[in-house]
Scaffold this motif. Structure first.
Motif, PDB file in Angstrom:
ATOM      1  N   GLN A   1       0.861  -1.178   0.000  1.00  0.00           N
ATOM      2  CA  GLN A   1       0.000   0.000   0.000  1.00  0.00           C
ATOM      3  C   GLN A   1       0.900   1.232   0.000  1.00  0.00           C
ATOM      4  O   GLN A   1       1.758   1.369   0.873  1.00  0.00           O
ATOM      5  CB  GLN A   1      -0.905   0.009   1.236  1.00  0.00           C
ATOM      6  CG  GLN A   1      -1.823  -1.194   1.341  1.00  0.00           C
ATOM      7  CD  GLN A   1      -2.603  -1.187   2.640  1.00  0.00           C
ATOM      8  OE1 GLN A   1      -3.380  -0.271   2.903  1.00  0.00           O
ATOM      9  NE2 GLN A   1      -2.413  -2.215   3.460  1.00  0.00           N
ATOM     10  N   VAL A   2       0.717   2.096  -0.969  1.00  0.00           N
ATOM     11  CA  VAL A   2       1.558   3.280  -1.118  1.00  0.00           C
ATOM     12  C   VAL A   2       0.825   4.491  -0.553  1.00  0.00           C
ATOM     13  O   VAL A   2      -0.287   4.821  -0.993  1.00  0.00           O
ATOM     14  CB  VAL A   2       1.931   3.521  -2.590  1.00  0.00           C
ATOM     15  CG1 VAL A   2       2.784   4.778  -2.730  1.00  0.00           C
ATOM     16  CG2 VAL A   2       2.660   2.309  -3.163  1.00  0.00           C
ATOM     17  N   ILE A   3       1.425   5.114   0.437  1.00  0.00           N
ATOM     18  CA  ILE A   3       0.832   6.291   1.080  1.00  0.00           C
ATOM     19  C   ILE A   3       1.848   7.433   0.995  1.00  0.00           C
ATOM     20  O   ILE A   3       3.018   7.253   1.361  1.00  0.00           O
ATOM     21  CB  ILE A   3       0.476   6.021   2.548  1.00  0.00           C
ATOM     22  CG1 ILE A   3      -0.406   4.773   2.679  1.00  0.00           C
ATOM     23  CG2 ILE A   3      -0.232   7.221   3.155  1.00  0.00           C
ATOM     24  CD1 ILE A   3      -0.713   4.415   4.107  1.00  0.00           C
TER      25      ILE A   3
ATOM     26  N   ALA B   1       4.586   1.301   1.649  1.00  0.00           N
ATOM     27  CA  ALA B   1       5.653   2.133   1.091  1.00  0.00           C
ATOM     28  C   ALA B   1       5.214   3.574   1.293  1.00  0.00           C
ATOM     29  O   ALA B   1       4.129   3.970   0.845  1.00  0.00           O
ATOM     30  CB  ALA B   1       5.861   1.835  -0.386  1.00  0.00           C
ATOM     31  N   VAL B   2       6.041   4.357   1.963  1.00  0.00           N
ATOM     32  CA  VAL B   2       5.607   5.670   2.430  1.00  0.00           C
ATOM     33  C   VAL B   2       6.443   6.775   1.789  1.00  0.00           C
ATOM     34  O   VAL B   2       7.674   6.700   1.755  1.00  0.00           O
ATOM     35  CB  VAL B   2       5.703   5.759   3.969  1.00  0.00           C
ATOM     36  CG1 VAL B   2       5.139   7.084   4.455  1.00  0.00           C
ATOM     37  CG2 VAL B   2       4.961   4.592   4.620  1.00  0.00           C
ATOM     38  N   GLY B   3       5.764   7.797   1.312  1.00  0.00           N
ATOM     39  CA  GLY B   3       6.436   8.941   0.727  1.00  0.00           C
ATOM     40  C   GLY B   3       6.407  10.130   1.660  1.00  0.00           C
ATOM     41  O   GLY B   3       5.595  11.042   1.511  1.00  0.00           O
TER      42      GLY B   3
ATOM     43  N   ILE C   1       7.323  -1.650   6.683  1.00  0.00           N
ATOM     44  CA  ILE C   1       7.098  -0.232   6.404  1.00  0.00           C
ATOM     45  C   ILE C   1       8.419   0.366   5.939  1.00  0.00           C
ATOM     46  O   ILE C   1       9.421   0.279   6.659  1.00  0.00           O
ATOM     47  CB  ILE C   1       6.589   0.507   7.659  1.00  0.00           C
ATOM     48  CG1 ILE C   1       5.312  -0.155   8.196  1.00  0.00           C
ATOM     49  CG2 ILE C   1       6.350   1.987   7.371  1.00  0.00           C
ATOM     50  CD1 ILE C   1       4.969   0.235   9.624  1.00  0.00           C
ATOM     51  N   PHE C   2       8.439   0.933   4.743  1.00  0.00           N
ATOM     52  CA  PHE C   2       9.708   1.502   4.256  1.00  0.00           C
ATOM     53  C   PHE C   2       9.454   2.767   3.461  1.00  0.00           C
ATOM     54  O   PHE C   2       8.330   3.047   3.011  1.00  0.00           O
ATOM     55  CB  PHE C   2      10.482   0.481   3.415  1.00  0.00           C
ATOM     56  CG  PHE C   2       9.789   0.022   2.160  1.00  0.00           C
ATOM     57  CD1 PHE C   2      10.033   0.639   0.941  1.00  0.00           C
ATOM     58  CD2 PHE C   2       8.888  -1.037   2.197  1.00  0.00           C
ATOM     59  CE1 PHE C   2       9.407   0.204  -0.217  1.00  0.00           C
ATOM     60  CE2 PHE C   2       8.250  -1.474   1.046  1.00  0.00           C
ATOM     61  CZ  PHE C   2       8.510  -0.854  -0.169  1.00  0.00           C
ATOM     62  N   CYS C   3      10.508   3.538   3.297  1.00  0.00           N
ATOM     63  CA  CYS C   3      10.435   4.800   2.576  1.00  0.00           C
ATOM     64  C   CYS C   3      10.573   4.545   1.078  1.00  0.00           C
ATOM     65  O   CYS C   3      11.416   3.757   0.653  1.00  0.00           O
ATOM     66  CB  CYS C   3      11.543   5.733   3.059  1.00  0.00           C
ATOM     67  SG  CYS C   3      11.439   7.391   2.400  1.00  0.00           S
ATOM     68  N   LEU C   4       9.757   5.209   0.275  1.00  0.00           N
ATOM     69  CA  LEU C   4       9.813   5.036  -1.174  1.00  0.00           C
ATOM     70  C   LEU C   4      11.184   5.386  -1.742  1.00  0.00           C
ATOM     71  O   LEU C   4      11.670   4.729  -2.658  1.00  0.00           O
ATOM     72  CB  LEU C   4       8.763   5.926  -1.848  1.00  0.00           C
ATOM     73  CG  LEU C   4       7.342   5.394  -1.957  1.00  0.00           C
ATOM     74  CD1 LEU C   4       6.428   6.502  -2.466  1.00  0.00           C
ATOM     75  CD2 LEU C   4       7.288   4.191  -2.889  1.00  0.00           C
TER      76      LEU C   4
END
Length: 412
Positions: free
Chosen positions: A295-297, A333-335, A353-356
């Motif tokens: 899930q991209v947020i 995946a978090v921006g 949970i990781f940074c884009l």
């Protein structure tokens, strides 16, 4: 490697960000990291030297001094910590949140004599405006500024307003020709400008509500300083790119024709966040290729193509709540800024949970707040001194408070 980042994604940041910021505090610019290429104006505050007993102290020594000072000050002190702060600072905060939440915390605690704001300059200004006259707001490191906020100066804004009002003229009905809206990430002077001219402040969580408020009162909006938050919010409300010209402050009419400005709905100031502009659609595509269930947020300060490709978009508080609602085995995946992403992974080891961005750094100015500075200001407070006090000039504060109170009332 950062906590929770998949093995094939590495994170590299300049070591100066994490060790001794006092070596770069008096240099022109924002320091190493994501904002290195931004040009800091000559008025950017600089932090003077602090005693060597703080800069040479070990982590355990600083911890003991901070803890002791906090205990001595008791309820007279509230430490406000932004989500993007390093963990070594967040652990001492009485309140952790985004800029809106922390401004509200300052307003809601009249019993405190002092707020130590572990964030950046515009946030401390806002806390000073919303707090009471007997309260002091302290920024541990004066060099903790914001490159986005510096992209719109009051002189530039007033010049733009003069040009725009000349082109647009005076309204002959109940709606103003132009309403100024500024993001929280702006100076007190620009917030005051909005207050004087029928405008308002917005946050990343209430931007749509604020634009609705503005369009009830005016035909157009000028939105500064973040073009991406303005564009993303307006597009979600149905506006087209043609209705959102970009205002470049160094060009006549911002680089637009008179007709473009007349036809505009939202005039976007040419500003941005150096951290969030690094996120790309290619990074999202890679995350989807690597994880079927990702899930991209992303944060709405990201460019429009990134926001449109994501599964969810919202403020730092929105991102935090979305992940907290996840289930074991979920992948996010978090921006947004890396400190928040890493903290969320540490809090939720049952998820990935990781940074884009594989090479994103912390906000280079937010990272100027180091435990050495926190220990220094707290012990000064114990001694009856008020170092690094942020005080907004009363007439500026009065106009800015008008725009901020409108913001606080504009709840989504």
């Amino acid at each position: 490697m950062a906590v929770g980042v998949p093995a094939d994604i590495t994170t590299t940041c300049d070591s100066q960000l994490t060790t001794e910021p006092w070596h770069i505090d008096r240099q022109q610019g924002y320091g190493p990291g994501a904002s290195t290429d931004d040009v800091a104006p000559p008025t950017t505050p600089h932090q003077g030297p602090i005693p060597p007993e703080y800069t040479q102290a070990s982590e355990s020594e600083l911890d003991a001094r901070i803890t002791a000072a906090k205990a001595t000050l008791g309820d007279r002190l509230k430490i406000l910590g932004h989500f993007y702060q390093r963990d070594e600072i967040v652990k001492y905060a009485d309140f952790v949140g985004d800029s809106f939440m922390l401004a509200q915390a300052a307003k809601d605690h009249p019993e405190a004599e002092a707020f130590v704001f572990c964030g950046v300059h515009f946030m401390a200004e806002t806390a000073d405006i919303l707090s009471q006259n007997h309260q002091s707001v302290i920024l541990p490191n004066l060099a903790a500024g914001c490159s986005m906020a510096d992209m719109a100066t009051i002189d530039q804004v007033e010049e733009a307003w003069e040009q725009l009002t000349t082109v647009l003229g005076t309204s002959d009905d109940d709606q103003a020709e132009l309403i100024p809206v500024t993001y929280m990430n702006s100076s007190a002077a620009i917030k005051a400008f909005c207050g004087r001219n029928g405008g308002i402040v917005c946050t990343s969580s209430n931007a749509a509500t604020v634009l609705e408020w503005a369009f009830e009162r005016g035909k157009r909006v000028i939105f500064f300083p973040d073009q991406h938050l303005g564009r993303n919010t307006a597009k979600a409300m149905g506006m087209t790119e043609e209705q959102m010209p970009l205002w470049r402050p160094y060009l006549p009419l911002g680089g637009n024709t008179q007709q473009q400005l007349i036809d505009a709905k939202v005039i976007l100031w040419n500003g941005f966040c150096s951290v969030h502009k690094r996120f790309t659609v290619a990074q999202i595509n890679k995350a989807r290729a690597d994880f079927d269930n990702v899930q991209v947020i992303v944060h709405p300060e990201c460019p429009a193509p990134v926001v449109e490709a994501a599964d969810g978009v919202g403020s730092t508080e929105y991102i935090r709540k979305a992940i907290e609602a996840g289930k074991p085995g979920d992948v996010f995946a978090v921006g947004t800024e890396i400190n928040l992403v890493n903290r969320l992974q540490a809090q939720h080891p049952e998820m990935t949970i990781f940074c884009l961005d594989p090479v994103v750094c912390p906000c280079s100015t937010m990272y100027r707040i180091h435990p050495a500075y926190l220990a220094w200001v707290l012990e000064a407070l114990v001694a009856g001194q008020i170092p690094n006090q942020i005080s907004v000039e009363p007439t500026v504060a009065a106009d800015a408070e008008v725009a901020l109170e409108r913001m606080l009332a504009a709840r989504p």
